[in-house]
Design a protein around this motif. Sequence first.
Motif, PDB file in Angstrom:
ATOM      1  N   UNK A  51     -35.392   9.350  -8.972  1.00  0.00           N
ATOM      2  CA  UNK A  51     -36.035   9.803  -7.723  1.00  0.00           C
ATOM      3  C   UNK A  51     -37.401   9.204  -7.168  1.00  0.00           C
ATOM      4  N   UNK A  52     -38.070   8.891  -8.123  1.00  0.00           N
ATOM      5  CA  UNK A  52     -39.665   8.268  -7.780  1.00  0.00           C
ATOM      6  C   UNK A  52     -39.151   6.674  -6.874  1.00  0.00           C
ATOM      7  N   UNK A  53     -38.251   6.062  -7.496  1.00  0.00           N
ATOM      8  CA  UNK A  53     -37.829   4.763  -6.714  1.00  0.00           C
ATOM      9  C   UNK A  53     -37.457   5.165  -5.329  1.00  0.00           C
ATOM     10  N   UNK A  54     -36.692   6.190  -5.334  1.00  0.00           N
ATOM     11  CA  UNK A  54     -36.166   6.691  -3.694  1.00  0.00           C
ATOM     12  C   UNK A  54     -37.452   6.797  -3.023  1.00  0.00           C
ATOM     13  N   UNK A  55     -38.306   7.598  -3.386  1.00  0.00           N
ATOM     14  CA  UNK A  55     -39.757   7.948  -2.901  1.00  0.00           C
ATOM     15  C   UNK A  55     -40.431   6.965  -2.255  1.00  0.00           C
ATOM     16  N   UNK A  56     -40.836   5.909  -3.370  1.00  0.00           N
ATOM     17  CA  UNK A  56     -41.627   4.743  -3.047  1.00  0.00           C
ATOM     18  C   UNK A  56     -41.211   4.011  -2.228  1.00  0.00           C
ATOM     19  N   UNK A  57     -39.575   3.835  -2.432  1.00  0.00           N
ATOM     20  CA  UNK A  57     -39.118   2.742  -1.526  1.00  0.00           C
ATOM     21  C   UNK A  57     -38.905   3.283   0.165  1.00  0.00           C
ATOM     22  N   UNK A  58     -38.816   4.581   0.095  1.00  0.00           N
ATOM     23  CA  UNK A  58     -38.697   5.304   1.312  1.00  0.00           C
ATOM     24  C   UNK A  58     -39.884   5.217   1.922  1.00  0.00           C
ATOM     25  N   UNK A  59     -41.074   5.207   1.519  1.00  0.00           N
ATOM     26  CA  UNK A  59     -42.381   5.468   1.945  1.00  0.00           C
ATOM     27  C   UNK A  59     -42.606   3.938   2.670  1.00  0.00           C
ATOM     28  N   UNK A  60     -42.345   2.757   1.907  1.00  0.00           N
ATOM     29  CA  UNK A  60     -42.464   1.468   2.500  1.00  0.00           C
ATOM     30  C   UNK A  60     -41.730   1.236   3.722  1.00  0.00           C
ATOM     31  N   UNK A  61     -40.415   2.028   3.714  1.00  0.00           N
ATOM     32  CA  UNK A  61     -39.550   1.554   4.809  1.00  0.00           C
ATOM     33  C   UNK A  61     -39.968   2.459   6.088  1.00  0.00           C
ATOM     34  N   UNK A  62     -41.066   3.281   5.950  1.00  0.00           N
ATOM     35  CA  UNK A  62     -41.580   4.186   6.925  1.00  0.00           C
ATOM     36  C   UNK A  62     -42.899   3.317   7.439  1.00  0.00           C
ATOM     37  N   UNK A  63     -43.168   2.541   6.656  1.00  0.00           N
ATOM     38  CA  UNK A  63     -44.442   1.618   7.020  1.00  0.00           C
ATOM     39  C   UNK A  63     -44.691   1.032   8.453  1.00  0.00           C
ATOM     40  N   UNK A  64     -43.253   0.289   9.022  1.00  0.00           N
ATOM     41  CA  UNK A  64     -43.451  -0.026  10.407  1.00  0.00           C
ATOM     42  C   UNK A  64     -43.413   0.732  11.729  1.00  0.00           C
ATOM     43  N   UNK A  65     -42.726   1.998  11.152  1.00  0.00           N
ATOM     44  CA  UNK A  65     -42.900   3.039  12.337  1.00  0.00           C
ATOM     45  C   UNK A  65     -44.268   3.707  12.156  1.00  0.00           C
ATOM     46  N   UNK A  66     -44.897   3.834  11.003  1.00  0.00           N
ATOM     47  CA  UNK A  66     -46.502   4.142  11.188  1.00  0.00           C
ATOM     48  C   UNK A  66     -47.493   3.293  11.639  1.00  0.00           C
ATOM     49  N   UNK A  67     -47.132   1.912  11.743  1.00  0.00           N
ATOM     50  CA  UNK A  67     -47.714   1.074  12.186  1.00  0.00           C
ATOM     51  C   UNK A  67     -47.867   0.968  13.764  1.00  0.00           C
ATOM     52  N   UNK A  68     -46.530   1.011  14.269  1.00  0.00           N
ATOM     53  CA  UNK A  68     -46.152   1.477  15.624  1.00  0.00           C
ATOM     54  C   UNK A  68     -47.177   2.767  16.164  1.00  0.00           C
TER      55      UNK A  68
END
Length: 276
Positions: A51-68
Amino acid sequence: MDSIFILASIGALAFVSGVFSRLQSISISIVIIPGVLGFHSYLAYDLSQIILILIASSIVSVLPFSLIGFVTQARLSDSEDMTRLTKCATWYAISALLIAQVLTIIPSTFILPLYYSILAAFILVSLYQMVRPHKVFNHQAQGERVLGSFKSYPYGLNVLSVIFGGDGREWIEVKSSALTRANGATGVAFLSLFIALPASFGFMFPGIPLSILELAPDLSVWMLGYICWPLSLFLFVFAFMGHLFVRRHGSEGDHVWLKYILVLYLLACILRYLFS
């Protein structure tokens, strides 16, 4: 065969999450992680281990959207807005980093109940919004979606998105003129970068090493702390495809129906967890 099924399912969930992210201004993890946990019987590891791997990996995948979102909103902000938002951003960054660090040191058996508790809180807030809507939308000539009058939630709710792998956009209702001008492609997303980026660093340098590597040492080459970087890249690619697949528009009816669909989906995921 199971690996192909799992990858195809995760890719489909990521694509759908990109669609919802574009139309609802939510973090893609809200759709992806509950869906992945739904077919955990196909996974080789226990839910408390991944579960923590999914959470951590998901938040990194969100980074480009956050930057935009950050860049888009920064263009719209004046100096007074930037000063106020910088103070908020500092608090957000420290809180997100601390939450990520705490998640890496608490026993793994507590992560899953905590995750579903925060997800349930998000559902309750969403239901409250649907019963007593706070947002009044106006539409400009170029199709931008601009928030009119609204009420605000406590700042802390935004940072709680770290617990389910989000960047806080689904909670952001803060009173700032810089955040009331929401571009159709990003939604209200200025402060999301100050949640996703510090949280990513927190998961990258955890307080306690990842225990699953003791069971599967071969995974170490794919891991940055709790972040599985190939998974993050995979999620981002398919979510971005879904993001580009749709065009955001000003139909308030579609907006409400999509929120109902999302809430029902999350309720089903929580009920499955409680009765499985």
